[in-house]
Design an enzyme around this catalytic site. Structure first.
Site, PDB file in Angstrom:
ATOM      1  N   SER A  84       0.831  -1.201   0.000  1.00 59.41           N
ATOM      2  CA  SER A  84       0.000   0.000   0.000  1.00 59.41           C
ATOM      3  C   SER A  84       0.875   1.263   0.000  1.00 59.41           C
ATOM      4  O   SER A  84       1.592   1.515  -0.957  1.00 59.41           O
ATOM      5  CB  SER A  84      -0.977  -0.030   1.175  1.00 59.41           C
ATOM      6  N   LYS A 137     -21.648  16.956  10.136  1.00 54.54           N
ATOM      7  CA  LYS A 137     -20.481  17.311  10.933  1.00 54.54           C
ATOM      8  C   LYS A 137     -20.002  16.154  11.808  1.00 54.54           C
ATOM      9  O   LYS A 137     -18.801  15.968  12.000  1.00 54.54           O
ATOM     10  CB  LYS A 137     -20.788  18.536  11.811  1.00 54.54           C
TER      11      LYS A 137
END
Length: 277
Positions: A84, A137
């Site tokens: 990765s 949020k």
């Protein structure tokens, strides 16, 4: 001391700083090496499952800048794992060499994790409320349900990071983007599988990789250059020494250590180029 090849260790989970990895230190080493005329080449020695998208890309760009500014050869050597974000950084090199036991690839992205504990909290009569403005949020908070909109928001971030990753691989490995995306399903590859798919150039020992670098990149005047190690070592403080002395006696510390090994992304800031299995 004469001319040398710098062996720069990129070890552990890639993030701002931990016991094995320090982004600031690595960037400083690249600057110092660029200014040192005795340095004739750079070998990235990568042993990492990856990590933060931000730090992986910043390191990748810094190594590319080193190559452009110094005109010196840069090779990457993959140790036990270079997956990765570890593979991403390796793409900054001209050549990628893997140990025959390397695990690499894992080209993909984790955007975030949503842990929904609303059913558990409700069962035990626990209520939690966060006063906020902006309907998304507090998405990802374990005390609210994950909505389709939340998933779509994070998927869009994952997709953008994935496009960046695959584009870097396509450019570095000179592969069509369509072929890269076929390979980039998140799986890991053995060294031989990676070579067969053009994700690495060669499979050999580190000593042979040094000889390979010298033969392919360095002229006769630099051929005898020695290898110098550059590896981050965290400073020991009184508290870290005390913690280290008592940690083997603590079941909690042992459990935390095991959890860290089993889940390298336990403290990760997402999005991440990280192999977690």
């Amino acid at each position: 001391m004469g001319k040398y090849i710098a062996k720069l260790f990129i070890s552990g989970v890639i993030e701002e700083k931990n016991e094995d990895y320090c982004q600031e230190w690595l960037l400083e080493q690249l600057e110092k090496l660029a200014d040192d005329k005795k340095n004739v080449a750079l070998m990235l020695f990568i042993s990492s499952p990856g990590g933060s998208v931000y730090q992986s890309d910043e390191m990748y760009l810094a190594v590319k800048k080193f190559r452009e500014d110094t005109k010196r050869p840069v090779h990457a050597y993959f140790s036990d794992i270079a997956a990765s974000g570890g593979y991403y950084i390796g793409c900054s090199a001209q050549k990628i060499i893997a140990n025959r036991n390397t695990l690499t690839g894992s080209i993909g992205v984790i955007a975030n994790r949503f842990l929904d504990l609303t059913a558990v909290l409700s069962k035990h009569g626990i209520k939690s409320e966060t006063i906020h403005a902006g309907k998304n949020k507090i998405m990802g908070s374990p005390d609210i349900e994950t909505t389709d909109e939340h998933r779509a928001i994070m998927q869009s971030i994952a997709d953008e990071c994935y496009e960046q990753f695959t584009s870097v691989v396509a450019e570095s490995r000179n592969l069509p983007i369509e072929r890269v995306k076929e390979l980039a399903d998140g799986r890991v590859y053995s060294a031989q599988q990676a070579k067969a798919n053009a994700l690495v150039d060669e499979v050999m020992s580190f000593d042979d990789a040094v000889d390979f670098l010298k033969e392919k990149e360095l002229g006769k005047k630099d051929f005898k250059a020695q290898v110098r190690d550059f590896k981050y070592k965290p400073k020991k403080t009184l508290m870290t020494m005390i913690r280290g002395a008592f940690s083997p006696l603590s079941p909690l510390s042992e459990a935390q250590s095991l959890l860290s090994r089993l889940s390298p992304g336990a403290r990760m800031r997402y999005p991440a180029y990280l192999c977690e299995w």
